[in-house]
Scaffold this motif. Structure first.
Motif, mmCIF file in Angstrom:
data_model
loop_
_atom_site.group_PDB
_atom_site.id
_atom_site.type_symbol
_atom_site.label_atom_id
_atom_site.label_comp_id
_atom_site.label_asym_id
_atom_site.label_seq_id
_atom_site.Cartn_x
_atom_site.Cartn_y
_atom_site.Cartn_z
ATOM 1 N N ALA A 283 29.059 -1.419 -25.488
ATOM 2 C CA ALA A 283 29.754 -0.314 -24.819
ATOM 3 C C ALA A 283 30.930 0.171 -25.660
ATOM 4 C CB ALA A 283 30.237 -0.763 -23.446
ATOM 5 N N LEU B 212 27.301 10.364 -12.600
ATOM 6 C CA LEU B 212 26.991 10.015 -14.001
ATOM 7 C C LEU B 212 27.724 8.731 -14.414
ATOM 8 C CD1 LEU B 212 25.314 11.340 -16.365
ATOM 9 C CD2 LEU B 212 27.547 11.806 -17.362
ATOM 10 N N SER B 213 28.974 8.582 -13.973
ATOM 11 C CA SER B 213 29.719 7.352 -14.284
ATOM 12 C C SER B 213 29.026 6.143 -13.669
ATOM 13 C CB SER B 213 31.149 7.435 -13.739
ATOM 14 O OG SER B 213 31.835 8.490 -14.329
ATOM 15 N N GLN C 243 33.455 -0.946 -17.571
ATOM 16 C CA GLN C 243 32.609 -1.976 -16.959
ATOM 17 C C GLN C 243 32.625 -3.251 -17.815
ATOM 18 O OE1 GLN C 243 30.892 -2.807 -14.485
ATOM 19 N NE2 GLN C 243 29.202 -4.083 -15.179
ATOM 20 N N SER C 244 32.511 -3.096 -19.132
ATOM 21 C CA SER C 244 32.562 -4.248 -20.037
ATOM 22 C C SER C 244 33.940 -4.901 -19.991
ATOM 23 C CB SER C 244 32.265 -3.813 -21.477
ATOM 24 O OG SER C 244 30.894 -3.560 -21.615
ATOM 25 N N TRP D 298 27.223 -14.322 -22.588
ATOM 26 C CA TRP D 298 26.716 -13.739 -21.352
ATOM 27 C C TRP D 298 25.195 -13.735 -21.486
ATOM 28 C CZ3 TRP D 298 30.375 -8.808 -21.312
ATOM 29 C CH2 TRP D 298 31.672 -9.226 -21.037
ATOM 30 N N LEU E 55 22.891 -5.609 -20.107
ATOM 31 C CA LEU E 55 23.388 -6.992 -20.217
ATOM 32 C C LEU E 55 22.434 -7.958 -19.524
ATOM 33 C CD1 LEU E 55 27.250 -6.709 -19.609
ATOM 34 C CD2 LEU E 55 26.093 -7.354 -21.719
ATOM 35 N N GLN F 239 24.812 -0.100 -18.223
ATOM 36 C CA GLN F 239 25.475 -1.113 -19.054
ATOM 37 C C GLN F 239 25.206 -2.515 -18.487
ATOM 38 O OE1 GLN F 239 27.052 -1.691 -21.661
ATOM 39 N NE2 GLN F 239 28.523 -3.320 -21.310
ATOM 40 N N SER F 240 25.325 -2.659 -17.157
ATOM 41 C CA SER F 240 25.042 -3.950 -16.522
ATOM 42 C C SER F 240 23.578 -4.323 -16.674
ATOM 43 C CB SER F 240 25.392 -3.891 -15.025
ATOM 44 O OG SER F 240 26.779 -3.908 -14.869
ATOM 45 N N LEU G 102 32.945 10.744 -20.820
ATOM 46 C CA LEU G 102 33.163 10.060 -19.541
ATOM 47 C C LEU G 102 32.207 8.872 -19.390
ATOM 48 C CD1 LEU G 102 35.015 10.564 -16.972
ATOM 49 C CD2 LEU G 102 32.888 11.163 -15.846
ATOM 50 N N SER G 103 30.964 9.031 -19.828
ATOM 51 C CA SER G 103 30.007 7.917 -19.761
ATOM 52 C C SER G 103 30.488 6.759 -20.637
ATOM 53 C CB SER G 103 28.628 8.367 -20.252
ATOM 54 O OG SER G 103 28.142 9.386 -19.440
ATOM 55 N N ALA H 186 33.224 4.972 -18.830
ATOM 56 C CA ALA H 186 32.694 4.214 -17.688
ATOM 57 C C ALA H 186 32.039 2.914 -18.148
ATOM 58 C CB ALA H 186 31.695 5.070 -16.906
ATOM 59 N N THR H 187 31.216 2.980 -19.188
ATOM 60 C CA THR H 187 30.531 1.762 -19.656
ATOM 61 C C THR H 187 31.541 0.776 -20.258
ATOM 62 O OG1 THR H 187 30.030 2.872 -21.747
ATOM 63 C CG2 THR H 187 28.298 2.852 -20.122
ATOM 64 N N ALA I 147 26.062 5.285 -15.752
ATOM 65 C CA ALA I 147 26.466 4.705 -17.039
ATOM 66 C C ALA I 147 26.865 3.235 -16.874
ATOM 67 C CB ALA I 147 27.617 5.514 -17.636
ATOM 68 N N THR I 148 27.681 2.943 -15.863
ATOM 69 C CA THR I 148 28.119 1.550 -15.666
ATOM 70 C C THR I 148 26.944 0.659 -15.263
ATOM 71 O OG1 THR I 148 28.775 2.093 -13.410
ATOM 72 C CG2 THR I 148 30.510 2.102 -15.038
ATOM 73 N N TYR J 30 30.546 14.971 -20.512
ATOM 74 C CA TYR J 30 29.699 13.940 -19.901
ATOM 75 C C TYR J 30 29.578 12.709 -20.807
ATOM 76 C CZ TYR J 30 28.382 17.221 -16.206
ATOM 77 O OH TYR J 30 28.422 18.076 -15.131
ATOM 78 N N TYR K 211 30.417 14.072 -12.067
ATOM 79 C CA TYR K 211 31.081 13.061 -12.897
ATOM 80 C C TYR K 211 30.960 11.667 -12.265
ATOM 81 C CZ TYR K 211 33.047 16.749 -15.843
ATOM 82 O OH TYR K 211 33.200 17.813 -16.713
#
Lengths: 202, 202
Positions: free
Chosen positions: B73, A126-127, B134-135, A148, A138, A134-135, B126-127, B130-131, A130-131, B123, A123
């Protein structure tokens, strides 16, 4: 060790009723060792690739530097993959020792510990992916509605290296997910008591 | 049904050797139903809270609107929680029917399907959390090094509502993780053949 007793990938003694289960167990044991050492190597590589990533650009007299610490998600990715690598090193050594010995005495608490560790690592990795993804999205395309701006036009080499690191980290997280299924199998089959059915079909 | 045979939370017939396992199984069955219906409700609530989130601000003659589609996200979070809610509705109905009937005929392929579905949903949810987190962190504090400015000073109500939605989605993902452990238990204990050990201690 008698012929009816084998050692599971999680070092847990399991008593077999069929040859097919024994063969599956042997293949799983090899797969577990391969996956653990692969995660150890790839996790370290991902952490190093991202952790050493920076790029300096000069705009007339002004020097600007992009580094991985500018994105907190990448710091999380480096830490998560570093921990996953260290964890897999320890687990890989345990698996290696159990294969060399041919057998290992083990118990349910250890199987629970391995299962819990694998679940958490799956977990967490994977998190982190994912984050970071996302970055990265962006950075690549920006989010004009929120002003942004994309930065990958300016820092191409930096972004390419981030992409490589995230790709490796994604493989690490998939492998951790596969391992967490294996350790669930190794743990929960200890609670099986299907004595009424002798022929277990896969 | 004979006294030695029960039905697992995953509708899989399991043969018991001890009363304690039967009691654990009954508690797990109830916990599974509660979790599935909770996820159904909370997932829908999270999707609605985020999906209906917007805020209009007027700067002199210019009108600016923040909406959840501005952050990809959050779109992912809405979709993931919508799917989790629908999936849990179906699974909740299955569990409810099996409880009403008191027993259900089931097989390994169905146990594998439930296990796989729960794993994927855990999964994915949770993803999504997480994303979105982050946003949300970027929206709250910005990333000055990359000139991504914080927006929550301007759109306080929008950000508060996003926070509430993410909190609910986090509970959904934790519940899905717990359910994926339960379905792993229900599946893999079918492969247990520890006939040599009669007294299974938890």
């Amino acid at each position: 060790m008698s012929s009816g007793v084998g050692v599971s990938p999680g070092n847990v003694p399991v008593y077999y009723g069929s040859a097919s289960l024994k063969a599956v167990d042997r293949r799983m044991k090899v797969a577990e060792v391969v996956l653990r050492w692969m995660i150890c190597g790839l996790g370290l590589a991902a952490a190093l690739i991202i952790g050493t990533d920076d790029q300096v650009r000069r705009f007339f007299t002004v020097e600007k530097k992009a580094k991985f610490t500018d994105m907190k998600a990448l710091v999380f990715l480096v830490i998560a993959n570093g921990i996953a690598s260290g964890y897999s090193l320890l687990q890989g050594l345990r698996c290696g020792l159990s294969m060399i010995r041919g057998s290992a005495l083990c118990n349910k608490p250890l199987a629970w510990a391995i299962f819990s560790g694998d679940q958490v690592m799956a977990y967490v990795t994977l998190s982190a992916v994912a984050t970071s993804l996302q970055s990265a999205v962006l950075a690549q395309w920006g989010q004009p509605e929120l002003q942004w701006m994309k930065i990958c036009d300016m820092y191409k080499k930096f972004c390419r290296q981030v992409g490589e690191g995230i790709a490796l980290a994604f493989v690490v997280s998939l492998s951790m997910a596969a391992l967490s299924c294996m350790s669930a199998f190794n743990l929960f089959r200890l609670y099986g008591k299907n004595k009424g059915r002798e022929n277990t079909s896969w």
